[in-house]
Design a protein around this motif. Sequence first.
Motif, short mmCIF file in Angstrom:
data_model
loop_
_atom_site.label_atom_id
_atom_site.label_comp_id
_atom_site.label_asym_id
_atom_site.label_seq_id
_atom_site.Cartn_x
_atom_site.Cartn_y
_atom_site.Cartn_z
N VAL A 43 0.99 -1.24 -0.03
CA VAL A 43 0.10 -0.06 0.13
C VAL A 43 0.83 1.07 -0.01
O VAL A 43 1.82 1.49 0.78
CB VAL A 43 -0.90 0.05 1.26
N GLY A 44 0.61 2.22 -0.77
CA GLY A 44 1.62 3.44 -0.98
C GLY A 44 1.27 4.29 0.07
O GLY A 44 0.25 4.05 0.94
N ASP A 45 2.16 5.21 0.25
CA ASP A 45 2.19 6.12 1.29
C ASP A 45 1.74 7.54 1.26
O ASP A 45 1.89 8.15 2.19
CB ASP A 45 3.69 6.16 2.04
N PRO A 46 1.69 8.05 -0.04
CA PRO A 46 1.54 9.75 0.30
C PRO A 46 0.74 10.34 1.08
O PRO A 46 1.25 11.26 1.74
CB PRO A 46 1.04 9.80 -1.36
N ASN A 47 -0.40 9.94 1.33
CA ASN A 47 -1.07 10.52 2.26
C ASN A 47 -1.96 9.75 3.08
O ASN A 47 -3.06 9.97 3.80
CB ASN A 47 -2.34 11.66 1.56
N GLN A 48 -1.56 8.60 3.53
CA GLN A 48 -1.95 7.53 4.29
C GLN A 48 -1.12 6.63 5.12
O GLN A 48 0.14 6.69 4.59
CB GLN A 48 -3.11 6.64 3.47
N ARG A 49 -1.59 5.65 5.87
CA ARG A 49 -0.77 4.88 6.63
C ARG A 49 -0.45 3.75 5.60
O ARG A 49 -1.33 3.00 5.12
CB ARG A 49 -1.47 4.40 7.75
N GLY A 50 0.84 3.56 5.08
CA GLY A 50 1.26 2.58 4.09
C GLY A 50 2.21 1.80 4.54
O GLY A 50 2.43 1.64 5.46
N THR A 51 2.67 0.75 3.59
CA THR A 51 3.59 -0.35 4.22
C THR A 51 4.77 0.42 4.44
O THR A 51 5.49 -0.11 5.23
CB THR A 51 3.68 -1.37 2.90
N TYR A 52 5.27 1.35 3.68
CA TYR A 52 6.74 1.95 3.96
C TYR A 52 6.60 2.63 5.33
O TYR A 52 7.44 2.25 6.19
CB TYR A 52 7.01 2.99 2.88
N VAL A 573 11.11 -12.56 15.01
CA VAL A 573 11.94 -11.41 14.41
C VAL A 573 11.39 -11.37 12.87
O VAL A 573 11.07 -10.36 12.29
CB VAL A 573 13.34 -11.14 14.61
N ILE A 574 11.91 -12.39 12.18
CA ILE A 574 11.80 -12.26 10.61
C ILE A 574 10.64 -12.38 10.32
O ILE A 574 9.88 -11.49 9.36
CB ILE A 574 12.60 -13.74 10.27
N GLU A 575 9.52 -13.16 10.73
CA GLU A 575 7.97 -13.18 10.46
C GLU A 575 7.65 -11.86 10.63
O GLU A 575 6.64 -11.54 9.93
CB GLU A 575 7.42 -14.24 11.33
N ALA A 576 7.75 -11.14 11.76
CA ALA A 576 7.11 -9.90 11.95
C ALA A 576 7.22 -8.74 10.80
O ALA A 576 6.42 -8.22 10.44
CB ALA A 576 7.94 -9.11 13.07
N PHE A 577 8.40 -8.92 9.95
CA PHE A 577 8.61 -8.16 8.91
C PHE A 577 7.97 -8.88 7.61
O PHE A 577 7.48 -8.03 6.76
CB PHE A 577 10.16 -7.90 8.57
N VAL A 578 8.25 -10.22 7.36
CA VAL A 578 7.65 -10.75 6.41
C VAL A 578 6.22 -10.73 6.03
O VAL A 578 5.59 -10.67 5.22
CB VAL A 578 8.42 -12.34 6.29
N SER A 579 5.70 -10.84 7.07
CA SER A 579 4.03 -10.88 7.39
C SER A 579 3.54 -9.70 6.75
O SER A 579 2.20 -9.70 6.31
CB SER A 579 3.43 -11.05 8.60
N VAL A 580 4.20 -8.33 6.34
CA VAL A 580 3.56 -7.22 5.89
C VAL A 580 3.33 -7.31 4.43
O VAL A 580 2.67 -6.53 3.77
CB VAL A 580 4.33 -6.04 6.13
N ARG A 581 3.61 -8.55 3.90
CA ARG A 581 3.38 -8.55 2.48
C ARG A 581 1.91 -9.18 2.23
O ARG A 581 1.33 -8.64 1.06
CB ARG A 581 4.17 -9.80 1.91
N GLU A 582 0.96 -9.41 3.14
CA GLU A 582 -0.31 -9.50 2.99
C GLU A 582 -0.91 -9.21 4.47
O GLU A 582 -0.77 -9.91 5.39
CB GLU A 582 -0.69 -11.02 2.80
N LEU A 583 -1.73 -8.03 4.40
CA LEU A 583 -2.29 -7.75 5.58
C LEU A 583 -3.86 -7.52 5.42
O LEU A 583 -4.27 -7.27 4.13
CB LEU A 583 -1.63 -6.35 6.20
N PRO A 584 -4.69 -7.46 6.45
CA PRO A 584 -6.26 -6.85 6.36
C PRO A 584 -6.04 -5.40 5.74
O PRO A 584 -5.14 -4.68 6.10
CB PRO A 584 -6.70 -7.04 7.43
#
Length: 600
Positions: A43-52, A573-584
């Motif tokens: 999900v992009g970030d310009p004006n919202q909570r995004g992945t980055y 630790v690794i799964e915490a970052f990897v899991s962001v590839r698919e979120l609600p």
Amino acid sequence: MAVLSSLVIIFIKAALAVPLGHAVSPESTLTISTESSSVVGFVGDPNQRGTYSLVISCLLTLVLCVWSALHLNVPHPDDTVWYRFWVNTRWIFTGVYAPELVVFTAWRQWSSAKILGRKVQEAKSSSPRIDKQPRHQWTMAHNFFASTGGFAFELDESSHSGPDAFLPAACPRRLTLTARGMAFLSACGHLPDVPRVDIMDKSKANNLAKALVIIQASWLLIQVVGRLIAKLPVTVLEVNTVAHVMCAFLMYAMWWHKPLSPNEPFILKGDWIPPLCAFMFMTSEMSGSVDEQSLKSQTSIKTMFAFLHLYSKVPEIELLCLRRPVLPSGGNPSVATPSSKTTAASERTSITCDREESCPNEQHSNMKFAIVSSTCLEELRHKRLDKAAGTAFFERRPRVTVPDLDDTTVADSSQRRWDLAIAATRDYPVILDHHLLHTHDGGQCMHFCPEELLVARVQNWPWDDLLRDVGGLVVGLVLWLANFGYGAIHAAAWNDHFPTTAEKWLWRSSAVYIGFCGGLWIILNYMAQAYRPLNEFWEKWMDGKKKAWQNALIGIPVVLCGASLLFARAFLVIEAFVSVRELPASAYVTPAWSQVFPHL
């Protein structure tokens, strides 16, 4: 803390009162669905909570909590820049994968600093050798600085070589005092008089810098609480970061008065140093000798621990006994010879007599250190086992066996060191009052407690150099509670969304297993204290004195459990970052109030 609590209450009320909104730009293709099954990828970030923004915010908070909360001890003067970088890297790695171990370290150091403060106050009020009260108040910062290697002896060349040498040539020129060493020094009436401002001047951060990090970490907690109240999903990355934030808060609370990364200690000077230094050196492990090749060839267990440099050496004081002269009726002293043991009452009477001013000075002038007999060594072994029963399993290390001392091979420097130590017992009665381990032969043969009073460097991991007033079971309980808390926070994401079912169950099992391992140590420590043969079995296994099948019986489960624990921590630790590839999709919805306050 009161201001922080008020802000949390305000933000919670705002979350309940303000309708939820999400700062999705009109150009965004993201569509929020009310169905829980709606998931999105990047999900992009310009004006919202995004992945980055989600990843960067959590990663920044994680780095700040781990890197800034670490308060390492004073390094060795010979450490290179690269070695110091390696030490910092190892502890940062530990803070990421096992932050509760750093919390446990902070608790042990904080507890030791509190005990040192009490002992210093007792010494200031009772020591007859303190002619005048120090001009500067002894504070908690002093306690921490003394516990981290902040005070040291810097001996000249003559103490290691030449006709006046009393230390081995291989001994380092700088000998660092431990927390136990500073308590010993204060009891002898030599408390350093250093202003607190000079100690804090060695710190690389002040309270303002620490407060800024706490504010950033608190903001993430406030966001998570707000999302829970608003019934918005919290990602596993945020859950993992919250665990590190909670650990960082505990570290800051216990290390608040500890100087951050000091580089140099204060060097103590005075004519009183040689006698006390000689005695303190003899009681410390650094007085023991180790032949690395011989050690690695003894047993498979000791070879493994030698590779990790995890073993304890036999201090010189354990191989010696202080012989008190017997005063015959004629008044001429003669050195006592081994005889049958007397009652404890007669031993106490003999020791007390020597402390009285009316006792003849010949008893001190004719005392001498002698090589211990086999009978003494056996008695001391039982004393050591009793002491080991009060330590936690993870605090124990195999002991290095050394050849027995020989009267014909005593070096001149060793004899001078022993003579100086005897002078210390004469000048400082507190040594005989509080540092004897065992006496027999009517009180004529005295054995001193081996204590870590001097070291080349104070290790960052808590060893025997720290003070403590609790048993091994309590120490293990604290570590278990830290493990349990870390695992419980991750178990709170039990029903969170995971990209696959396998990842969900691996997360659940890893969180439970981390908490279980801490409980296992508690059970083992309790069993070792309640059942003496088990404690002796463990000691012999640590010393490599068991058969091959017995070594395998313990070694294989220990290796498997340890490897599983490392995998569980790494996965979280690794799964915490990897899991962001698919979120609600709702994971990117933000409460409107959170956009009002400035934050990183």
